[in-house]
Design a protein around this motif. Sequence first.
Motif, PDB file in Angstrom:
ATOM      1  N   GLY A 305       0.684  -1.401  -0.501  1.00 12.33           N
ATOM      2  CA  GLY A 305       0.140   0.155   0.016  1.00 12.33           C
ATOM      3  C   GLY A 305       0.615   1.220   0.129  1.00 12.33           C
ATOM      4  N   GLU A 308       1.236   2.422  -3.910  1.00 12.61           N
ATOM      5  CA  GLU A 308       0.080   2.911  -4.243  1.00 12.61           C
ATOM      6  C   GLU A 308       0.550   3.571  -5.801  1.00 12.61           C
ATOM      7  N   ASP A 312      -0.417   2.542  -9.058  1.00  9.42           N
ATOM      8  CA  ASP A 312      -1.293   3.212  -9.998  1.00  9.42           C
ATOM      9  C   ASP A 312      -0.461   2.778 -11.647  1.00  9.42           C
TER      10      ASP A 312
ATOM     11  N   ALA B 316      -6.056  -1.248  -5.296  1.00  7.68           N
ATOM     12  CA  ALA B 316      -6.467  -1.513  -3.975  1.00  7.68           C
ATOM     13  C   ALA B 316      -6.503  -3.092  -4.471  1.00  7.68           C
ATOM     14  N   VAL B 319      -2.629  -3.940  -3.568  1.00 10.32           N
ATOM     15  CA  VAL B 319      -2.445  -4.440  -2.438  1.00 10.32           C
ATOM     16  C   VAL B 319      -2.918  -5.613  -1.554  1.00 10.32           C
ATOM     17  N   LEU B 320      -4.498  -5.987  -1.923  1.00 16.27           N
ATOM     18  CA  LEU B 320      -4.740  -7.466  -1.730  1.00 16.27           C
ATOM     19  C   LEU B 320      -4.716  -8.212  -1.808  1.00 16.27           C
ATOM     20  N   ALA B 379     -10.750  -4.977   5.541  1.00 16.57           N
ATOM     21  CA  ALA B 379     -10.167  -4.298   3.766  1.00 16.57           C
ATOM     22  C   ALA B 379     -11.747  -3.327   4.208  1.00 16.57           C
ATOM     23  N   TRP B 382      -9.770   0.489   5.062  1.00 20.75           N
ATOM     24  CA  TRP B 382      -8.739   0.704   5.036  1.00 20.75           C
ATOM     25  C   TRP B 382      -9.564   1.224   3.470  1.00 20.75           C
ATOM     26  N   PHE B 383     -10.439   0.250   2.598  1.00 18.29           N
ATOM     27  CA  PHE B 383     -10.419   1.266   1.332  1.00 18.29           C
ATOM     28  C   PHE B 383     -11.893   2.292   1.389  1.00 18.29           C
ATOM     29  N   SER B 385     -14.677   0.705   0.761  1.00 20.74           N
ATOM     30  CA  SER B 385     -15.708   0.139  -0.375  1.00 20.74           C
ATOM     31  C   SER B 385     -16.299  -1.058  -0.004  1.00 20.74           C
ATOM     32  N   ILE B 388     -15.567  -4.010  -2.235  1.00 18.86           N
ATOM     33  CA  ILE B 388     -13.879  -4.627  -2.226  1.00 18.86           C
ATOM     34  C   ILE B 388     -13.850  -6.094  -1.276  1.00 18.86           C
TER      35      ILE B 388
END
Lengths: 450, 450
Positions: A305, A308, A312, B316, B319-320, B379, B382-383, B385, B388
């Motif tokens: 993270g 990013e 990206d 994301a 990352v996950l 999650a 963190w994001f 959403s 997600i």
Amino acid sequence: MADTTETLEERLSRIHRALGDERLEAVDDVLADLEPAEVALLLESLPPAARIKLWERVPGEVDGEVLLHVHDEVRSTLLDDMDHAEIVAATAGFDTTDLAEIFEDLPQQVAEDMLRSMDELQRNRLQETLSFEEDSAGRLMRTDTIAVRADVSLETVKRFLRWKETVPDNTHALMVVDRNGFFMGVLPLARLVSHDPEMAVADLMDSDVDSIQVTMHSRDVATLFQTHDLASAPVVDADGLLLGRIVIDDIVDVIRENSEQALMNMAGLDEEEDLFAPVMPSAKRRAVWLGINLATAFLAAWVIGRFEDALDKIVALAVLMPIVASMGGIAGSQTLTLAIRGLALGQISRTNSSWLLRKEIGIAALNGVLWSLVVAVLAVLWFGSVAIGVIIAAALVINMLAAGIAGIVIPLMLKRSGIDPALSGSVILTTVTDVVGFMAFLGLATLFLL
Amino acid sequence: MADTTETLEERLSRIHRALGDERLEAVDDVLADLEPAEVALLLESLPPAARIKLWERVPGEVDGEVLLHVHDEVRSTLLDDMDHAEIVAATAGFDTTDLAEIFEDLPQQVAEDMLRSMDELQRNRLQETLSFEEDSAGRLMRTDTIAVRADVSLETVKRFLRWKETVPDNTHALMVVDRNGFFMGVLPLARLVSHDPEMAVADLMDSDVDSIQVTMHSRDVATLFQTHDLASAPVVDADGLLLGRIVIDDIVDVIRENSEQALMNMAGLDEEEDLFAPVMPSAKRRAVWLGINLATAFLAAWVIGRFEDALDKIVALAVLMPIVASMGGIAGSQTLTLAIRGLALGQISRTNSSWLLRKEIGIAALNGVLWSLVVAVLAVLWFGSVAIGVIIAAALVINMLAAGIAGIVIPLMLKRSGIDPALSGSVILTTVTDVVGFMAFLGLATLFLL
């Protein structure tokens, strides 16, 4: 003669079918030919319902022996199925060593009744045995030792043995003591039968034998048996008073359990774990291990993270980054496994660990360079960017070096802190190789590609 | 009496310091107190240069015994340091079994000379032993068996033993044969000394004992020794002719090696591997394993590459995604380790494997749901959403179910194909959990988030 050509697997299929069809005489037929240890293996190989069905067919007179041979966890499933009287009957013939082995697993009521029904001497003996540490020689020793005095003749010994009548079949040697019971040496039966009966025990005994301190750790006892090719050994207290003997049969179990332990612990499992434990308790136990690993996985995700921005902009980084982490993890686990075995065998000490570290760094460097070249070429071909090839190659070399170092340093540090390296080593190692791998690859990319 | 309180580690430090300071008398002092097997352990615990220095101080008369106790790879480093005459002298006292054990490691010239210097009988015996499969009872058996006839009296047996004078100390029982040498039973020495000398051997012998077929696999021999608590056992050919005996000392080594094998193979290592092998050959051997793993890592990367679109749009996911793969890998390796131990012990067969599969699916479902909830919450926090969170939870459950199934099915399929599940199981399993993990997570994200 028992049929030694039938494997456990075949026997298992036979009994499984018989249990399934409720052909109980067929089950009894299989059981009739088996040693208690074989019945134990069969019981351990059956799912709960079938296991209990089989257990109820096992003749009462071998129940006790079977209980001694199964793993702890299986034992408690079997004990749960027995009533008070059955447990008392099964353990009636146990010597103190055997009783101590299962005593703590017994239902409290049974244990108390058992203590009450014992005479003073038995109770004291049991309490003495229980007072030794769980993994000590005192817990392994048998007290059925036959001891003779050093100053008598072989003829006298033979007369004594004929008078005693029942010499245990697994007696390979007689213990020799002085008049106060202090250990002096060992007289192998082989010598007793092949020498002149007029000779004195003292002239024929081995006095140069290893006696085992009652407090010695079972692992060290096992090493002693292996390095000295012993079949049995005397156990003495700090003053040299003979307390009993340890026989190889019991040591074989120690050796097997110790070797299994590293394998199971590396996966966060207990070596006493029942292969057929019910779902609920198994799931609970494994949840802990998964939770610990989840924490480290989140740590790795957090590292990712931090980058990013790079992810990206360049999607190739996300595609390639697991390769760096995975190669580090594999290389590290090879080093870690070698170190764990070396530590278990006592072959790694402060004096040689620096040599070992240098060796693993050398291996990591060679394989790091070799495989980073391969990875670089493939990455360039795939994504058409030389820069990405160079960066992944550099990150791979860094991570493999980190893996080699961590594979030696982590288990040594854990051992020094009194933590089992097999149990915690792999979690910590993976954390290191994940974090270093992602950080090196994404970090270098951030520095040079953005 | 040898000092049994000094651990290998302490002894190692002592000898390491003495070798470093060139205090060779101090080295000799340590060596003088040790059994050959302990010298072997010390040699295995030393880096190459120190190992050769120590080896040159080991007295010639124990060289042979030490060679028998070290792992194969260490043995060849020691043999490399010996000249022709030294090797011949070291192996002079070997029986056929011992000679067969190291024969294939000898330099060809030495082996040829050795064969030439043997008499007809010795050469035939050695060739017969070498004709048995590497891991068979025939390679383990000793031919120093003392056999007596069933129809003689105990007194006659005793006279015979006194006349023979040297009964091996590790003889616990005499073999009983008929007039043609066919095996009939066993007479424990303990009974010989404790019974009336007028009795006939036939009246006292155990005829209900397990004899071992000379072709039996050493693993099955070891199981038999463990389940029957044997100290020694007769070896016979297909017709029941007595060929020799196997003693527990040799079985202990088999048990230890078999247990170590699973641990080492799971990391792609050989159990004969020398902890202190030089960098170059070690790097070469491990390169193969790393290469195989690299191929599977690229396969996983290729799967990720299929979802560049999603990764490009939602960072994301990158990352996950390692969390999903890693949790699957951990859960799968727990199941795999249990299955590998169960297979090694012969406890898993066709009949119980479906129960086991259902159990592991149950555990995976429970832990999958539990941890996917935790991951989802984290999650979402963190994001920010919910989508997600739902997707990673679903992917995690899918991957953990795949891991549980693969952890049972892969080792069973490998075993059925005659491939060692410990060696190949973990590579294949990780491939499955990586591919399924990335595909489930990124695939669901592509379906529902783009």
